[in-house]
Design a protein around this motif. Structure first.
Motif, PDB file in Angstrom:
ATOM      1  N   TRP A 100       0.659  -0.736   0.144  1.00 29.02           N
ATOM      2  CA  TRP A 100       0.363   0.438  -0.362  1.00 29.02           C
ATOM      3  C   TRP A 100       1.044   1.606  -0.074  1.00 29.02           C
ATOM      4  O   TRP A 100       2.202   1.206   0.038  1.00 29.02           O
ATOM      5  CB  TRP A 100      -0.796   0.238   1.145  1.00 29.02           C
ATOM      6  CG  TRP A 100      -0.178  -0.252   2.760  1.00 29.02           C
ATOM      7  CD1 TRP A 100       0.109  -1.050   3.500  1.00 29.02           C
ATOM      8  CD2 TRP A 100      -0.192   0.632   3.535  1.00 29.02           C
ATOM      9  NE1 TRP A 100       1.233  -0.957   4.079  1.00 29.02           N
ATOM     10  CE2 TRP A 100       0.619   0.757   4.804  1.00 29.02           C
ATOM     11  CE3 TRP A 100      -0.150   2.422   3.328  1.00 29.02           C
ATOM     12  CZ2 TRP A 100       1.615   1.381   5.521  1.00 29.02           C
ATOM     13  CZ3 TRP A 100       0.726   3.183   4.708  1.00 29.02           C
ATOM     14  CH2 TRP A 100       1.119   2.885   5.582  1.00 29.02           C
ATOM     15  N   THR A 104      -3.955   5.016  -0.973  1.00 28.96           N
ATOM     16  CA  THR A 104      -4.665   3.210   0.061  1.00 28.96           C
ATOM     17  C   THR A 104      -5.851   3.877   0.595  1.00 28.96           C
ATOM     18  O   THR A 104      -5.107   3.672   1.643  1.00 28.96           O
ATOM     19  CB  THR A 104      -3.646   2.240   0.155  1.00 28.96           C
ATOM     20  OG1 THR A 104      -2.580   2.520  -1.220  1.00 28.96           O
ATOM     21  CG2 THR A 104      -4.607   0.799   0.165  1.00 28.96           C
ATOM     22  N   LEU A 106      -7.849   3.556   4.269  1.00 27.81           N
ATOM     23  CA  LEU A 106      -7.826   3.205   5.181  1.00 27.81           C
ATOM     24  C   LEU A 106      -9.258   1.508   5.085  1.00 27.81           C
ATOM     25  O   LEU A 106     -10.628   1.627   4.465  1.00 27.81           O
ATOM     26  CB  LEU A 106      -7.997   3.671   5.927  1.00 27.81           C
ATOM     27  CG  LEU A 106      -6.987   4.341   7.148  1.00 27.81           C
ATOM     28  CD1 LEU A 106      -7.324   5.148   7.904  1.00 27.81           C
ATOM     29  CD2 LEU A 106      -5.437   3.702   7.005  1.00 27.81           C
ATOM     30  N   LYS A 107      -8.839   0.212   5.713  1.00 31.13           N
ATOM     31  CA  LYS A 107      -9.555  -0.752   5.619  1.00 31.13           C
ATOM     32  C   LYS A 107     -10.510  -0.564   7.035  1.00 31.13           C
ATOM     33  O   LYS A 107     -10.117   0.272   8.144  1.00 31.13           O
ATOM     34  CB  LYS A 107      -8.855  -1.990   6.186  1.00 31.13           C
ATOM     35  CG  LYS A 107      -8.094  -2.975   4.475  1.00 31.13           C
ATOM     36  CD  LYS A 107      -7.661  -3.367   4.535  1.00 31.13           C
ATOM     37  CE  LYS A 107      -7.138  -4.075   2.757  1.00 31.13           C
ATOM     38  NZ  LYS A 107      -6.017  -5.699   3.743  1.00 31.13           N
ATOM     39  N   GLU A 110      -8.188  -0.592   9.896  1.00 32.54           N
ATOM     40  CA  GLU A 110      -7.222  -0.156  10.146  1.00 32.54           C
ATOM     41  C   GLU A 110      -7.327   1.063  10.971  1.00 32.54           C
ATOM     42  O   GLU A 110      -7.964   1.973  10.392  1.00 32.54           O
ATOM     43  CB  GLU A 110      -6.846   0.022   8.757  1.00 32.54           C
ATOM     44  CG  GLU A 110      -6.145  -1.139   8.121  1.00 32.54           C
ATOM     45  CD  GLU A 110      -5.437  -0.596   6.989  1.00 32.54           C
ATOM     46  OE1 GLU A 110      -4.654  -2.080   6.551  1.00 32.54           O
ATOM     47  OE2 GLU A 110      -5.765  -0.174   6.080  1.00 32.54           O
ATOM     48  N   VAL A 111      -6.581   2.041  11.365  1.00 34.52           N
ATOM     49  CA  VAL A 111      -5.838   3.085  11.525  1.00 34.52           C
ATOM     50  C   VAL A 111      -4.758   3.198  10.910  1.00 34.52           C
ATOM     51  O   VAL A 111      -3.718   2.779  11.249  1.00 34.52           O
ATOM     52  CB  VAL A 111      -6.296   3.053  13.133  1.00 34.52           C
ATOM     53  CG1 VAL A 111      -5.252   2.240  14.349  1.00 34.52           C
ATOM     54  CG2 VAL A 111      -6.766   4.353  13.843  1.00 34.52           C
ATOM     55  N   ALA A 112      -4.499   4.874  11.104  1.00 41.46           N
ATOM     56  CA  ALA A 112      -3.305   5.461  10.565  1.00 41.46           C
ATOM     57  C   ALA A 112      -3.066   6.064  11.963  1.00 41.46           C
ATOM     58  O   ALA A 112      -3.602   7.632  12.184  1.00 41.46           O
ATOM     59  CB  ALA A 112      -3.583   6.367   9.719  1.00 41.46           C
ATOM     60  N   LYS A 137       2.282   8.724   7.990  1.00 42.88           N
ATOM     61  CA  LYS A 137       1.309   8.271   8.797  1.00 42.88           C
ATOM     62  C   LYS A 137       1.962   6.223   9.142  1.00 42.88           C
ATOM     63  O   LYS A 137       2.300   6.031   8.556  1.00 42.88           O
ATOM     64  CB  LYS A 137      -0.544   7.720   8.719  1.00 42.88           C
ATOM     65  CG  LYS A 137      -1.315   9.428   8.570  1.00 42.88           C
ATOM     66  CD  LYS A 137      -1.105  10.143   9.809  1.00 42.88           C
ATOM     67  CE  LYS A 137      -2.390  11.697   9.928  1.00 42.88           C
ATOM     68  NZ  LYS A 137      -2.328  11.114  11.826  1.00 42.88           N
ATOM     69  N   LEU A 138       1.562   5.764   9.909  1.00 42.50           N
ATOM     70  CA  LEU A 138       2.186   4.449  10.387  1.00 42.50           C
ATOM     71  C   LEU A 138       0.821   3.266  10.300  1.00 42.50           C
ATOM     72  O   LEU A 138       0.172   3.859  11.190  1.00 42.50           O
ATOM     73  CB  LEU A 138       3.903   4.131  11.040  1.00 42.50           C
ATOM     74  CG  LEU A 138       3.303   2.785  11.078  1.00 42.50           C
ATOM     75  CD1 LEU A 138       4.609   2.298   9.817  1.00 42.50           C
ATOM     76  CD2 LEU A 138       4.921   2.465  12.554  1.00 42.50           C
ATOM     77  N   ARG A 139       0.652   2.439   9.298  1.00 41.80           N
ATOM     78  CA  ARG A 139      -0.915   1.827   9.644  1.00 41.80           C
ATOM     79  C   ARG A 139      -0.919   1.168  10.739  1.00 41.80           C
ATOM     80  O   ARG A 139       0.145  -0.222  11.028  1.00 41.80           O
ATOM     81  CB  ARG A 139      -1.966   1.265   8.339  1.00 41.80           C
ATOM     82  CG  ARG A 139      -1.427   2.169   7.351  1.00 41.80           C
ATOM     83  CD  ARG A 139      -1.842   1.883   5.990  1.00 41.80           C
ATOM     84  NE  ARG A 139      -2.813   2.483   4.862  1.00 41.80           N
ATOM     85  CZ  ARG A 139      -3.748   2.967   4.422  1.00 41.80           C
ATOM     86  NH1 ARG A 139      -4.423   1.580   4.033  1.00 41.80           N
ATOM     87  NH2 ARG A 139      -3.643   3.599   3.254  1.00 41.80           N
ATOM     88  N   LYS A 142      -6.856  -2.017  14.002  1.00 39.17           N
ATOM     89  CA  LYS A 142      -7.428  -1.387  15.473  1.00 39.17           C
ATOM     90  C   LYS A 142      -7.596  -2.873  16.218  1.00 39.17           C
ATOM     91  O   LYS A 142      -7.298  -3.140  17.518  1.00 39.17           O
ATOM     92  CB  LYS A 142      -8.968  -1.751  15.155  1.00 39.17           C
ATOM     93  CG  LYS A 142      -8.744  -0.101  13.840  1.00 39.17           C
ATOM     94  CD  LYS A 142     -10.748   0.551  14.176  1.00 39.17           C
ATOM     95  CE  LYS A 142     -10.709   1.202  13.103  1.00 39.17           C
ATOM     96  NZ  LYS A 142     -11.843   1.223  12.997  1.00 39.17           N
TER      97      LYS A 142
END
Length: 251
Positions: A100, A104, A106-107, A110-112, A137-139, A142
């Protein structure tokens, strides 16, 4: 076993498993894997190209085996017949990485988290060089944060510098910090502001209200003791709940 020998062994595994699956040609296997060219399978079977984790996962699904069998064949099941018990596995194979970039979406799970690339939390002598993160950001999943009881609103990622936390934290390691957890639990790792120096260390409480600062690399970096009257020099930024480092393969 050298890297060239390992690639040849993996290539032999792929060819054997392809034939066992009734796939007669490399081109047919490449097509089943969704690859445009036969050459990728050809290079893998010839042992001239290392198989990536993602491709091992794809090959395993097509051939109906585990990725471990692609990479290790039957050798991972072997054991000394003279021993009473079979060796136990201490690792579990997971799927390859999803690629990604910043565009891309976020699913749902997911949180950034903010990634302060220009902040160096010194695991050595300390650093006060701080810049804005520039939106980096780093994904995280959750679910991953939930397992550590971390609220994304109180979490950020930074980079460690220095070698005082070897072998656990190498220079360049990325750590996740939960800024809501500032109470000292003996032996846990924290990001701290030590009289203007940003550091990652293990902390211990000492009698009378002092703090012991400990490095993993204790031979080169002895314990530091902060007396109660100087406790104001230490500001706990947060608890280190996660870290990750990328190893570099040298052929």
């Amino acid at each position: 076993m050298g890297s060239e020998d390992l690639k040849k062994r993996v290539g032999q595994n792929i060819k054997r498993l392809r034939m066992n699956a009734g796939i007669k040609s490399q081109a047919e296997l490449a097509n089943l894997c969704g690859w445009k060219s036969q050459s990728r399978v050809g290079n893998y079977e010839a042992g001239t190209r290392a198989v990536s984790a993602i491709d091992a996962e794809i090959l395993a699904k097509v051939l109906g085996v585990s990725p471990a069998e692609i990479l290790y064949g039957n050798s991972h099941n072997s054991y000394d017949s003279n021993t009473k018990t079979k060796p136990e596995s201490n690792a579990e194979w997971h799927a390859g990485f999803d690629l990604w970039d910043g565009d891309t979406p976020l699913k749902d799970d997911e949180v950034a988290l903010p990634f302060f690339r220009e902040v160096e939390l010194a695991a050595g002598n300390g650093s006060t060089f701080v810049q804005e993160n520039g939106g980096c950001k780093l994904r995280f999943a959750k679910s991953t944060l939930k397992k550590s009881n971390v609220d994304p609103q109180h979490a950020a990622c930074v980079t460690v510098s220095g070698n005082s936390m070897l072998p656990v934290l190498r220079h360049g390691t990325t750590v996740g910090v939960d800024t809501s957890k500032k109470s000292i639990v003996d032996g846990e790792m924290y990001a701290i502001d030590h009289d203007g120096m940003l550091r990652v260390k293990m902390l211990y409480r000492t009698p009378g209200g002092g703090i012991r600062i400990k490095s993993y690399n204790n031979d080169e970096f002895p314990d530091e003791f902060i007396q109660p009257e100087k406790i104001g020099e230490i500001k706990i930024i947060g608890w280190v709940f996660w870290w990750s480092v990328l190893n570099i393969w040298n052929n």
